[in-house]
Design a protein around this motif. Sequence first.
Motif, PDB file in Angstrom:
ATOM      1  N   MET A   1      49.253  52.115  34.098  1.00 42.68           N
ATOM      2  CA  MET A   1      48.299  52.267  33.025  1.00 42.68           C
ATOM      3  C   MET A   1      46.897  52.403  33.615  1.00 42.68           C
ATOM      4  SD  MET A   1      47.198  49.477  30.083  1.00 42.68           S
ATOM      5  CE  MET A   1      47.469  48.109  31.153  1.00 42.68           C
ATOM      6  N   ARG A   2      46.152  53.408  33.142  1.00 40.87           N
ATOM      7  CA  ARG A   2      44.756  53.562  33.556  1.00 40.87           C
ATOM      8  C   ARG A   2      43.922  52.486  32.870  1.00 40.87           C
ATOM      9  NH1 ARG A   2      42.220  59.159  32.826  1.00 40.87           N
ATOM     10  NH2 ARG A   2      40.949  58.547  34.583  1.00 40.87           N
ATOM     11  N   LEU A   3      43.010  51.915  33.628  1.00 40.86           N
ATOM     12  CA  LEU A   3      42.091  50.936  33.064  1.00 40.86           C
ATOM     13  C   LEU A   3      40.727  51.116  33.696  1.00 40.86           C
ATOM     14  CD1 LEU A   3      42.043  48.287  35.324  1.00 40.86           C
ATOM     15  CD2 LEU A   3      44.342  48.232  34.419  1.00 40.86           C
ATOM     16  N   LEU A   4      39.712  50.926  32.873  1.00 40.07           N
ATOM     17  CA  LEU A   4      38.335  51.149  33.281  1.00 40.07           C
ATOM     18  C   LEU A   4      37.700  49.833  33.713  1.00 40.07           C
ATOM     19  CD1 LEU A   4      35.866  53.073  33.454  1.00 40.07           C
ATOM     20  CD2 LEU A   4      35.449  52.549  31.028  1.00 40.07           C
ATOM     21  N   CYS A   5      37.191  49.801  34.917  1.00 38.58           N
ATOM     22  CA  CYS A   5      36.527  48.591  35.424  1.00 38.58           C
ATOM     23  C   CYS A   5      35.031  48.683  35.151  1.00 38.58           C
ATOM     24  CB  CYS A   5      36.749  48.450  36.927  1.00 38.58           C
ATOM     25  SG  CYS A   5      38.472  48.180  37.367  1.00 38.58           S
ATOM     26  N   ASP A   6      34.462  47.613  34.605  1.00 43.14           N
ATOM     27  CA  ASP A   6      33.017  47.613  34.464  1.00 43.14           C
ATOM     28  C   ASP A   6      32.395  47.280  35.816  1.00 43.14           C
ATOM     29  OD1 ASP A   6      33.036  44.798  34.739  1.00 43.14           O
ATOM     30  OD2 ASP A   6      32.051  44.430  32.837  1.00 43.14           O
ATOM     31  N   THR A   7      31.084  47.275  35.871  1.00 45.17           N
ATOM     32  CA  THR A   7      30.386  47.116  37.150  1.00 45.17           C
ATOM     33  C   THR A   7      30.758  45.817  37.847  1.00 45.17           C
ATOM     34  OG1 THR A   7      28.581  48.481  36.334  1.00 45.17           O
ATOM     35  CG2 THR A   7      28.105  47.060  38.236  1.00 45.17           C
ATOM     36  N   HIS A   8      30.669  44.707  37.127  1.00 49.41           N
ATOM     37  CA  HIS A   8      30.941  43.428  37.784  1.00 49.41           C
ATOM     38  C   HIS A   8      32.405  43.284  38.199  1.00 49.41           C
ATOM     39  CE1 HIS A   8      26.935  42.242  36.341  1.00 49.41           C
ATOM     40  NE2 HIS A   8      26.952  41.603  37.483  1.00 49.41           N
ATOM     41  N   SER A   9      33.328  43.767  37.363  1.00 49.12           N
ATOM     42  CA  SER A   9      34.737  43.626  37.755  1.00 49.12           C
ATOM     43  C   SER A   9      35.022  44.438  39.021  1.00 49.12           C
ATOM     44  CB  SER A   9      35.686  44.004  36.613  1.00 49.12           C
ATOM     45  OG  SER A   9      35.601  45.361  36.286  1.00 49.12           O
ATOM     46  N   TYR A  10      34.428  45.629  39.148  1.00 44.46           N
ATOM     47  CA  TYR A  10      34.621  46.407  40.368  1.00 44.46           C
ATOM     48  C   TYR A  10      34.005  45.689  41.574  1.00 44.46           C
ATOM     49  CZ  TYR A  10      34.499  49.965  43.938  1.00 44.46           C
ATOM     50  OH  TYR A  10      34.657  50.628  45.129  1.00 44.46           O
ATOM     51  N   VAL A  11      32.766  45.262  41.436  1.00 40.22           N
ATOM     52  CA  VAL A  11      32.074  44.583  42.547  1.00 40.22           C
ATOM     53  C   VAL A  11      32.818  43.307  42.931  1.00 40.22           C
ATOM     54  CG1 VAL A  11      29.949  43.361  43.200  1.00 40.22           C
ATOM     55  CG2 VAL A  11      29.828  45.610  42.082  1.00 40.22           C
ATOM     56  N   TRP A  12      33.207  42.523  41.950  1.00 37.64           N
ATOM     57  CA  TRP A  12      33.917  41.272  42.258  1.00 37.64           C
ATOM     58  C   TRP A  12      35.271  41.555  42.902  1.00 37.64           C
ATOM     59  CZ3 TRP A  12      32.706  38.795  36.855  1.00 37.64           C
ATOM     60  CH2 TRP A  12      31.383  38.342  36.856  1.00 37.64           C
ATOM     61  N   TYR A  13      35.937  42.628  42.484  1.00 41.91           N
ATOM     62  CA  TYR A  13      37.225  42.963  43.092  1.00 41.91           C
ATOM     63  C   TYR A  13      37.051  43.329  44.559  1.00 41.91           C
ATOM     64  CZ  TYR A  13      41.833  44.917  43.852  1.00 41.91           C
ATOM     65  OH  TYR A  13      43.097  45.160  44.352  1.00 41.91           O
ATOM     66  N   VAL A  14      36.139  44.247  44.837  1.00 47.17           N
ATOM     67  CA  VAL A  14      36.014  44.728  46.218  1.00 47.17           C
ATOM     68  C   VAL A  14      35.396  43.695  47.153  1.00 47.17           C
ATOM     69  CG1 VAL A  14      35.982  47.154  45.538  1.00 47.17           C
ATOM     70  CG2 VAL A  14      33.815  45.961  45.888  1.00 47.17           C
ATOM     71  N   THR A  15      34.653  42.748  46.615  1.00 42.06           N
ATOM     72  CA  THR A  15      34.071  41.702  47.465  1.00 42.06           C
ATOM     73  C   THR A  15      34.928  40.431  47.461  1.00 42.06           C
ATOM     74  OG1 THR A  15      32.651  40.862  45.674  1.00 42.06           O
ATOM     75  CG2 THR A  15      31.709  42.550  47.167  1.00 42.06           C
ATOM     76  N   PRO A 109      42.060  50.401  28.400  1.00 43.22           N
ATOM     77  CA  PRO A 109      41.445  49.081  28.306  1.00 43.22           C
ATOM     78  C   PRO A 109      40.306  48.983  29.311  1.00 43.22           C
ATOM     79  CG  PRO A 109      43.559  48.924  29.417  1.00 43.22           C
ATOM     80  CD  PRO A 109      43.395  50.357  28.984  1.00 43.22           C
ATOM     81  N   ILE A 110      39.394  48.067  29.067  1.00 52.66           N
ATOM     82  CA  ILE A 110      38.295  47.854  29.997  1.00 52.66           C
ATOM     83  C   ILE A 110      38.449  46.482  30.620  1.00 52.66           C
ATOM     84  CG2 ILE A 110      36.705  46.994  28.208  1.00 52.66           C
ATOM     85  CD1 ILE A 110      34.511  48.615  29.852  1.00 52.66           C
ATOM     86  N   VAL A 111      38.249  46.407  31.922  1.00 53.27           N
ATOM     87  CA  VAL A 111      38.306  45.131  32.641  1.00 53.27           C
ATOM     88  C   VAL A 111      36.886  44.604  32.701  1.00 53.27           C
ATOM     89  CG1 VAL A 111      38.921  43.962  34.785  1.00 53.27           C
ATOM     90  CG2 VAL A 111      40.262  45.938  34.016  1.00 53.27           C
TER      91      VAL A 111
END
Length: 126
Positions: A1-15, A109-111
């Motif tokens: 399933m495609r899901l859209l990451c907001d800015t903080h969820s992307y940053v928190w994931y990669v860090t 959905p948005i993360v």
Amino acid sequence: MRLLCDTHSYVWYVTEDSSLSPAARAAIDSGDPVVSLATVWEIAIKVGAKNPPVMASVLKRIRSDGLADGFELIGIDMEDVIVAGLMPLHHRDPFDRLLAAQARNGDMPIVSSDRAFDAYGVTRIW
């Protein structure tokens, strides 16, 4: 399933920041996560404003290597900006309204930890 990451969820994931909820991390790990060009723009704005410092390292990585493995970059199209512009101002942040529009238009959905997305009728994973 495609899901859209907001800015903080992307940053928190990669860090690997513990601020990302276990449910959000699991959804990203098992789904097809996408990041909007608006998110990259927002990260750059935050870096330009020198706030918060972690954004600079994320932007540097994006500039040199692109998004983290497994993430797809999606652009912004005319319908996204029209829908975002016509949305009620439940959320004053134009980036988040644009992400809500992209989530709606893309049936994704948005993360995000931000409950303001709930007012826009999108499914939020947190």
